[in-house]
Scaffold this motif. Sequence first.
Motif, PDB file in Angstrom:
ATOM      1  N   LEU A  13      42.968  53.010  43.546  1.00 23.68           N
ATOM      2  CA  LEU A  13      43.126  52.254  42.307  1.00 23.68           C
ATOM      3  C   LEU A  13      43.162  53.217  41.127  1.00 23.68           C
ATOM      4  O   LEU A  13      42.235  54.007  40.930  1.00 23.68           O
ATOM      5  CB  LEU A  13      41.980  51.264  42.126  1.00 23.68           C
ATOM      6  CG  LEU A  13      42.040  50.409  40.849  1.00 23.68           C
ATOM      7  CD1 LEU A  13      43.233  49.474  40.880  1.00 23.68           C
ATOM      8  CD2 LEU A  13      40.750  49.640  40.643  1.00 23.68           C
ATOM      9  N   VAL A  14      44.223  53.142  40.348  1.00 21.04           N
ATOM     10  CA  VAL A  14      44.357  53.935  39.130  1.00 21.04           C
ATOM     11  C   VAL A  14      44.191  52.992  37.945  1.00 21.04           C
ATOM     12  O   VAL A  14      44.919  51.999  37.829  1.00 21.04           O
ATOM     13  CB  VAL A  14      45.718  54.641  39.055  1.00 21.04           C
ATOM     14  CG1 VAL A  14      45.828  55.448  37.753  1.00 21.04           C
ATOM     15  CG2 VAL A  14      45.928  55.547  40.263  1.00 21.04           C
ATOM     16  N   ILE A  15      43.244  53.278  37.069  1.00 21.12           N
ATOM     17  CA  ILE A  15      43.010  52.445  35.893  1.00 21.12           C
ATOM     18  C   ILE A  15      43.673  53.090  34.682  1.00 21.12           C
ATOM     19  O   ILE A  15      43.285  54.183  34.257  1.00 21.12           O
ATOM     20  CB  ILE A  15      41.504  52.260  35.626  1.00 21.12           C
ATOM     21  CG1 ILE A  15      40.806  51.700  36.868  1.00 21.12           C
ATOM     22  CG2 ILE A  15      41.276  51.344  34.433  1.00 21.12           C
ATOM     23  CD1 ILE A  15      39.296  51.588  36.724  1.00 21.12           C
ATOM     24  N   GLY A  16      44.692  52.442  34.154  1.00 20.07           N
ATOM     25  CA  GLY A  16      45.389  52.958  32.984  1.00 20.07           C
ATOM     26  C   GLY A  16      46.781  53.459  33.313  1.00 20.07           C
ATOM     27  O   GLY A  16      46.945  54.306  34.197  1.00 20.07           O
ATOM     28  N   ALA A  17      47.788  52.947  32.603  1.00 19.51           N
ATOM     29  CA  ALA A  17      49.169  53.390  32.801  1.00 19.51           C
ATOM     30  C   ALA A  17      49.638  54.216  31.612  1.00 19.51           C
ATOM     31  O   ALA A  17      50.737  54.033  31.090  1.00 19.51           O
ATOM     32  CB  ALA A  17      50.090  52.190  33.013  1.00 19.51           C
ATOM     33  N   GLY A  41      46.983  46.875  28.791  1.00 21.52           N
ATOM     34  CA  GLY A  41      48.040  46.520  27.845  1.00 21.52           C
ATOM     35  C   GLY A  41      49.219  45.867  28.529  1.00 21.52           C
ATOM     36  O   GLY A  41      49.236  45.664  29.745  1.00 21.52           O
ATOM     37  N   GLU A  42      50.242  45.581  27.734  1.00 24.48           N
ATOM     38  CA  GLU A  42      51.407  44.870  28.253  1.00 24.48           C
ATOM     39  C   GLU A  42      52.570  45.788  28.579  1.00 24.48           C
ATOM     40  O   GLU A  42      53.647  45.317  28.941  1.00 24.48           O
ATOM     41  CB  GLU A  42      51.857  43.809  27.233  1.00 24.48           C
ATOM     42  CG  GLU A  42      50.821  42.726  26.975  1.00 24.48           C
ATOM     43  CD  GLU A  42      50.403  41.985  28.241  1.00 24.48           C
ATOM     44  OE1 GLU A  42      51.281  41.756  29.102  1.00 24.48           O
ATOM     45  OE2 GLU A  42      49.205  41.646  28.364  1.00 24.48           O
ATOM     46  N   GLN A  43      52.357  47.093  28.472  1.00 22.04           N
ATOM     47  CA  GLN A  43      53.416  48.028  28.822  1.00 22.04           C
ATOM     48  C   GLN A  43      52.811  49.384  29.143  1.00 22.04           C
ATOM     49  O   GLN A  43      51.636  49.638  28.848  1.00 22.04           O
ATOM     50  CB  GLN A  43      54.404  48.191  27.667  1.00 22.04           C
ATOM     51  CG  GLN A  43      53.799  48.884  26.437  1.00 22.04           C
ATOM     52  CD  GLN A  43      54.828  49.229  25.392  1.00 22.04           C
ATOM     53  OE1 GLN A  43      55.716  48.427  25.110  1.00 22.04           O
ATOM     54  NE2 GLN A  43      54.734  50.415  24.818  1.00 22.04           N
ATOM     55  N   ALA A  44      53.604  50.239  29.747  1.00 22.20           N
ATOM     56  CA  ALA A  44      53.155  51.603  30.006  1.00 22.20           C
ATOM     57  C   ALA A  44      52.919  52.313  28.683  1.00 22.20           C
ATOM     58  O   ALA A  44      53.674  52.150  27.725  1.00 22.20           O
ATOM     59  CB  ALA A  44      54.202  52.353  30.826  1.00 22.20           C
ATOM     60  N   GLY A  45      51.847  53.103  28.624  1.00 15.44           N
ATOM     61  CA  GLY A  45      51.545  53.839  27.400  1.00 15.44           C
ATOM     62  C   GLY A  45      51.182  52.935  26.241  1.00 15.44           C
ATOM     63  O   GLY A  45      51.511  53.238  25.086  1.00 15.44           O
ATOM     64  N   ALA A  46      50.483  51.837  26.509  1.00 15.71           N
ATOM     65  CA  ALA A  46      50.157  50.882  25.443  1.00 15.71           C
ATOM     66  C   ALA A  46      49.343  51.522  24.331  1.00 15.71           C
ATOM     67  O   ALA A  46      49.587  51.273  23.145  1.00 15.71           O
ATOM     68  CB  ALA A  46      49.413  49.682  26.026  1.00 15.71           C
ATOM     69  N   SER A  47      48.369  52.342  24.682  1.00 15.61           N
ATOM     70  CA  SER A  47      47.553  52.992  23.649  1.00 15.61           C
ATOM     71  C   SER A  47      48.356  54.038  22.893  1.00 15.61           C
ATOM     72  O   SER A  47      48.242  54.162  21.661  1.00 15.61           O
ATOM     73  CB  SER A  47      46.307  53.627  24.281  1.00 15.61           C
ATOM     74  OG  SER A  47      45.427  52.640  24.764  1.00 15.61           O
ATOM     75  N   GLY A  49      51.422  53.938  22.255  1.00 17.73           N
ATOM     76  CA  GLY A  49      52.298  53.221  21.343  1.00 17.73           C
ATOM     77  C   GLY A  49      51.639  52.879  20.023  1.00 17.73           C
ATOM     78  O   GLY A  49      52.312  52.708  19.007  1.00 17.73           O
ATOM     79  N   GLN A  50      50.317  52.803  20.010  1.00 16.78           N
ATOM     80  CA  GLN A  50      49.618  52.467  18.775  1.00 16.78           C
ATOM     81  C   GLN A  50      49.605  53.632  17.784  1.00 16.78           C
ATOM     82  O   GLN A  50      49.319  53.429  16.600  1.00 16.78           O
ATOM     83  CB  GLN A  50      48.202  51.998  19.093  1.00 16.78           C
ATOM     84  CG  GLN A  50      48.197  50.672  19.846  1.00 16.78           C
ATOM     85  CD  GLN A  50      46.801  50.108  20.026  1.00 16.78           C
ATOM     86  OE1 GLN A  50      45.957  50.203  19.134  1.00 16.78           O
ATOM     87  NE2 GLN A  50      46.536  49.523  21.178  1.00 16.78           N
ATOM     88  N   TRP A  51      49.855  54.843  18.273  1.00 18.79           N
ATOM     89  CA  TRP A  51      50.052  55.957  17.330  1.00 18.79           C
ATOM     90  C   TRP A  51      51.455  56.542  17.500  1.00 18.79           C
ATOM     91  O   TRP A  51      51.688  57.742  17.380  1.00 18.79           O
ATOM     92  CB  TRP A  51      48.971  57.035  17.479  1.00 18.79           C
ATOM     93  CG  TRP A  51      48.668  57.508  18.873  1.00 18.79           C
ATOM     94  CD1 TRP A  51      47.689  57.064  19.697  1.00 18.79           C
ATOM     95  CD2 TRP A  51      49.332  58.574  19.578  1.00 18.79           C
ATOM     96  NE1 TRP A  51      47.704  57.765  20.889  1.00 18.79           N
ATOM     97  CE2 TRP A  51      48.690  58.698  20.837  1.00 18.79           C
ATOM     98  CE3 TRP A  51      50.393  59.419  19.281  1.00 18.79           C
ATOM     99  CZ2 TRP A  51      49.110  59.626  21.796  1.00 18.79           C
ATOM    100  CZ3 TRP A  51      50.792  60.355  20.229  1.00 18.79           C
ATOM    101  CH2 TRP A  51      50.145  60.454  21.466  1.00 18.79           C
ATOM    102  N   GLY A  52      52.410  55.639  17.739  1.00 16.90           N
ATOM    103  CA  GLY A  52      53.780  56.065  18.003  1.00 16.90           C
ATOM    104  C   GLY A  52      54.439  56.810  16.866  1.00 16.90           C
ATOM    105  O   GLY A  52      55.386  57.562  17.085  1.00 16.90           O
ATOM    106  N   HIS A  53      53.974  56.630  15.627  1.00 19.67           N
ATOM    107  CA  HIS A  53      54.570  57.309  14.471  1.00 19.67           C
ATOM    108  C   HIS A  53      54.144  58.766  14.368  1.00 19.67           C
ATOM    109  O   HIS A  53      54.705  59.522  13.566  1.00 19.67           O
ATOM    110  CB  HIS A  53      54.163  56.582  13.187  1.00 19.67           C
ATOM    111  CG  HIS A  53      52.678  56.498  13.000  1.00 19.67           C
ATOM    112  ND1 HIS A  53      51.880  55.673  13.771  1.00 19.67           N
ATOM    113  CD2 HIS A  53      51.828  57.132  12.154  1.00 19.67           C
ATOM    114  CE1 HIS A  53      50.626  55.801  13.400  1.00 19.67           C
ATOM    115  NE2 HIS A  53      50.558  56.677  12.413  1.00 19.67           N
TER     116      HIS A  53
END
Length: 507
Positions: A13-17, A41-47, A49-53
């Motif tokens: 089991l891997v927790i986190g994508a 989250g709802e997609q890969a790299g959800a976290s 994406g929150q600092w995507g800028h």
Amino acid sequence: MDELTSVDELPVLVIGAGPVGLAAAAHLHERGLPFTVVEAGEQAGASVGQWGHIRLFSPWRYNVDAAARRLLDAAGWPAPDDEQLPTGAELVEGYLRPLAELPALAPRVRYGARVTALGRVGVDRVRTAGREQAPFVARLAGGEEILARAVIDASGTWRTPNVLGANGLPAHGEDQAAAFVDHALPDVLGTDRDAYAGRHTVVVGAGHSAANTLLALAQLVEQAPGTRVTWVVRGSAIDRALGGGEADALPARGALGMGLKLLVDTGQVTLLTGFAVTAVRPGAGTVELVAGDGRTVTADRVVSATGFRPDHTIASELRLDLDPVLGCTRALAPLIDPNEHSCGTVRPHGIDELTQPEPGYYAVGMKSYGRAPTFLMATGYEQVRSIVAALAGDWSAARDVRLDLPETGVCSATLGARSLFDEAAARFGLPAEVPAQLISSALRHLPAAGSVADATRAAAEELGIDPGVALQLAALAGDQFDAPPATADGSRFRLVTLPTAGGNCCG
């Protein structure tokens, strides 16, 4: 599951994508080991994406896991330029999402699946007999339970930021003031601009997240009248944020620090040192921060850039032996202690340093570092490569830990810097060559001007650039003002990478 002896047939089991979790999945696939990835989250790299800028401060070639690259290349992946610096959004769209969508991984990745607890089937933390033969059980938020032979926890720390309180406890009133407080790396110049433009923002913290937010806010000061910025640090000086000079393994950290110093010296940022936040008092449209010595500062918005901490709550029924200071494994703690190390001085490590008294459970990636802010994405890739090799029984490969990094740890003197300056010039509507011309001109003026700010203003007048814009470009250049005087053709101008993220290091 009918027999406990079939535990080895269960998936890992891997927790986190995120980057490290998907790297673990790629290595598990290569080794032919069954696995399941669960992502809250709802997609890969959800976290991410929150600092995507935010732009990372290491180029693509250090941000792509080797096993993941092999899978992507085989599928005809349009690989990015290895020497370019991606933003968080580009990391997600150009790497993490295509990786997660590969046929080898996609059927085994579940989204909206948050793990709330981990245990062993039929045994609690106290029981020893039969423990190693019992499979792991992971309970999801909806009540579903997943069985696994091993757990690789790459859930990170993004969702558990540190508090404003200087002693590690929430400041009095902090919870009640939540509507006024944003956590690290808001998109000040983009989607969050309206929350900061024309307002007074207090940034609390002395790390890279604080530095990047301060630089962005300083740009907003030039763009939006009435915008004010105050920088609050609990220490008596800002040496940590300004870098460690010759003792600092990261030249780019010094560049960032010099940029901050310039902003303070020119008055674009008001600095309050020795300000240990003890209370937060929300008011009618504003919020007041109170220091232990009684000083106060009132703001419209507060950015809490005080770092992150691991949350081991889900593993409370597992046997963990954590370092009392950092909250990582005891074997790893002396290797990553931020009092002794920066990103570049952390040596490679793997299965041996990450093993817990609970056999088969491994915290990796940012979470493995506990409260140490010195994590490298590439370090996480090596962690999971080593662990997966051990799970496959290849102990020789598991213990052959290596780390391929630039000679300074994450940045070299010219690594990716051109793209940063080109981007800055484009943002201000200037030709691409202007930043280099500005720094060369400022260096010529510096001996007579007497200060960095006055030299920059003189250079701006010479080149016909708005002085405020010139100061912003100079802040990005940072430690160029410590370089030898430029020649007439600017040939001694030396580009230095500016660390602009917590995405790959020192978050």
